[in-house]
Design an enzyme around this catalytic site. Structure first.
Site, PDB file in Angstrom:
ATOM      1  N   ARG A 249       0.758  -1.106   0.065  1.00 52.88           N
ATOM      2  CA  ARG A 249       0.000  -0.173   0.025  1.00 52.88           C
ATOM      3  C   ARG A 249       0.828   1.108  -0.110  1.00 52.88           C
ATOM      4  NH1 ARG A 249      -2.421  -3.619   3.289  1.00 52.88           N
ATOM      5  NH2 ARG A 249      -4.449  -4.636   2.926  1.00 52.88           N
ATOM      6  N   LYS A 276      -2.473  -2.039   7.893  1.00 52.11           N
ATOM      7  CA  LYS A 276      -4.147  -2.084   7.751  1.00 52.11           C
ATOM      8  C   LYS A 276      -4.463  -2.786   8.790  1.00 52.11           C
ATOM      9  CE  LYS A 276      -8.138  -1.770   4.699  1.00 52.11           C
ATOM     10  NZ  LYS A 276      -8.729  -1.634   3.540  1.00 52.11           N
ATOM     11  N   HIS A 337      -2.349   2.575  -5.574  1.00 49.62           N
ATOM     12  CA  HIS A 337      -2.958   1.371  -5.036  1.00 49.62           C
ATOM     13  C   HIS A 337      -3.310   0.673  -6.415  1.00 49.62           C
ATOM     14  CE1 HIS A 337      -6.203  -1.108  -3.521  1.00 49.62           C
ATOM     15  NE2 HIS A 337      -5.762  -0.940  -2.447  1.00 49.62           N
ATOM     16  N   ARG A 340      -1.235  -2.519  -6.934  1.00 47.30           N
ATOM     17  CA  ARG A 340      -1.685  -3.793  -6.270  1.00 47.30           C
ATOM     18  C   ARG A 340      -2.529  -4.695  -7.136  1.00 47.30           C
ATOM     19  NH1 ARG A 340      -1.123  -4.533  -0.905  1.00 47.30           N
ATOM     20  NH2 ARG A 340      -3.169  -5.074  -0.485  1.00 47.30           N
ATOM     21  N   HIS A 363      -3.899  -9.145   2.516  1.00 48.44           N
ATOM     22  CA  HIS A 363      -5.182  -8.947   2.670  1.00 48.44           C
ATOM     23  C   HIS A 363      -6.003  -9.272   3.852  1.00 48.44           C
ATOM     24  CE1 HIS A 363      -5.991  -8.196  -1.984  1.00 48.44           C
ATOM     25  NE2 HIS A 363      -5.851  -6.993  -1.362  1.00 48.44           N
ATOM     26  N   TYR A 373      -1.510 -15.660  11.505  1.00 43.50           N
ATOM     27  CA  TYR A 373      -0.753 -16.246  10.982  1.00 43.50           C
ATOM     28  C   TYR A 373       0.724 -16.085  11.171  1.00 43.50           C
ATOM     29  CZ  TYR A 373       0.035 -12.469   7.684  1.00 43.50           C
ATOM     30  OH  TYR A 373       0.384 -11.089   7.064  1.00 43.50           O
TER      31      TYR A 373
END
Length: 410
Positions: A249, A276, A337, A340, A363, A373
């Site tokens: 980003r 984010k 953006h 991406r 994401h 994770y």
């Protein structure tokens, strides 16, 4: 001095003293008394009996509570006594109901939900959510018990946003309200998510996607960026090229600090506080990206930022790369953006593992358990993919006919 009927006058109350006592009590009938303390303070109290036990209830201070108002309060509480109820217990019950109403108000539940979510959000998103509630919902529904709000009330409130022409904001605010109602259900403050009743009731809005070139237009864009030094500065050109290489980003790129880079292992580790979704993110660095970083190190002049602005203690602004794209003729056609979006499209179309791509895009993981994770998940595959992506960008910029992207078979 009280009158012959043992009733007080305004003058009696105004002129009364403690007469040298710690507390002097003047009677007004029906159990109403004015207590005068030796320091001059005066308070109204009601004396009454419940089950042969004497009790009292405070009505407030004199002259804030006048004689007339004190008598009205006495008469009200006498009606409570006539119903065989304890005025003191009833007052406590009323205060408790008011307290519970405050705890169960939409605003209280919303802020409780907000504070539970706060640690998972980046600052600007947290600010957006709070502002949407404070500006649009709290003024009309904030003090209402959440369990008593009806769907038409919520609709009327959200339609005020629509009336300003802010259709997208209206949908976003309703979505936030839905999350608050669901939290209220989970904590026992309400039984229904009213936002689900309003589906289809708001004016539809067309979601505006940020501009991005089509895959077939990417080579021309890369060649234009490569020549940016002719009209702009080298740092901005390298920022655009590194953005294309890493497809992070824009705010994640411009806020990059040298301390985040493990150049020996060709890794960029973006801390959770700058992401984010508030989860640390690893970006494998291609050989091309490492070369760009070496050039940027010389340009940065000792700043802790990879892309320092005029003030070395602050990074370049959000608009630096956007305005550079405008200068290159891509206004309305490409944004930061957009890199991406085009990377996701091409990588998915050429056979890379979708989970690897999504993880590299950082994401949001819908499943919170799965979302926690290990930062190294799929890392070997991601390293190969990022190097192949860099080679692909070099090839198409040079006008190669054969595109070296290998997908899962690499």
């Amino acid at each position: 001095m009280a009158s012959k009927l043992n009733l007080l006058s305004d003058a009696d109350c105004r002129n009364a003293t403690s007469q040298g006592k710690k507390i002097h009590k003047l009677h007004d009938g029906g159990g109403l008394l004015l207590w005068i303390y030796e320091d001059g303070r005066k308070f109204w109290r009601l004396r009454y009996w419940i089950a042969s036990k004497e009790k009292s209830l405070s009505f407030g201070s004199y002259p804030q509570i006048s004689l007339k108002k004190a008598r009205i309060k006495r008469d009200e509480q006498r009606k409570v006594l006539d119903a065989d109820l304890d005025p003191s217990a009833e007052r406590k019950a009323t205060n408790l109901r008011k307290k519970l109403a405050n705890v169960n108000s939409f605003e209280a539940v919303a802020m409780e939900w907000y504070n539970k979510q706060l640690h998972t959000w980046v600052p600007h998103h947290a600010s957006d959510v709070r502002r949407r509630l404070e500006n649009n919902i709290f003024p009309t529904l904030g003090k209402r018990p959440i369990g008593e709000i009806q769907a038409p009330e919520l609709l009327q409130t959200v339609r005020k946003i629509e009336a300003r022409g802010a259709y997208d904001l209206a949908h976003r605010v309703l979505q936030v309200c839905g999350q608050v109602f669901r939290y209220g259900i989970a904590t026992g403050r309400c039984t229904h998510d009213l936002s689900t009743d309003l589906r289809g009731a708001l004016t539809p809005h067309k979601k505006q996607h940020q501009a991005a070139v089509r895959p077939e237009e990417l080579p021309e864009l890369l060649r234009a960026i490569a020549k940016y030094d002719e009209t702009g500065d080298k740092q901005t050109r390298l920022a655009l090229q590194l953005l294309a290489q890493t497809f992070v980003r824009t705010n994640e790129l411009i806020g990059a600090e040298w301390g985040e880079f493990d150049l020996n292992n060709a890794l960029w580790i973006i801390p959770a506080g700058r992401m984010k979704m508030k989860a640390e993110h690893v970006v494998p660095l291609s050989g091309q990206a490492l070369t760009m970083l070496a050039e940027l190190k010389e340009i940065s002049g000792g700043s802790r930022f990879v892309f320092p602005g005029r003030n070395q203690d602050k990074p370049i602004s959000n608009n630096t790369m956007l305005f550079a794209l405008y200068r290159l003729g891509y206004k309305g056609k490409m944004t930061g953006h957009g890199f991406r979006a085009v990377a996701s499209t091409i990588l998915n179309e050429t056979g890379f593992n979708p989970d690897v791509i999504e993880r590299q895009l950082a994401h949001c993981e819908r499943n919170e358990v799965r979302g926690a994770y290990n930062r190294a998940e799929y890392l070997p595959e991601r390293k190969r993919m990022m190097q192949q992506w860099a080679d692909y960008l070099d090839s198409i910029e040079a006008g190669a006919k054969v595109i070296p992207l290998y997908g899962q078979g690499s």
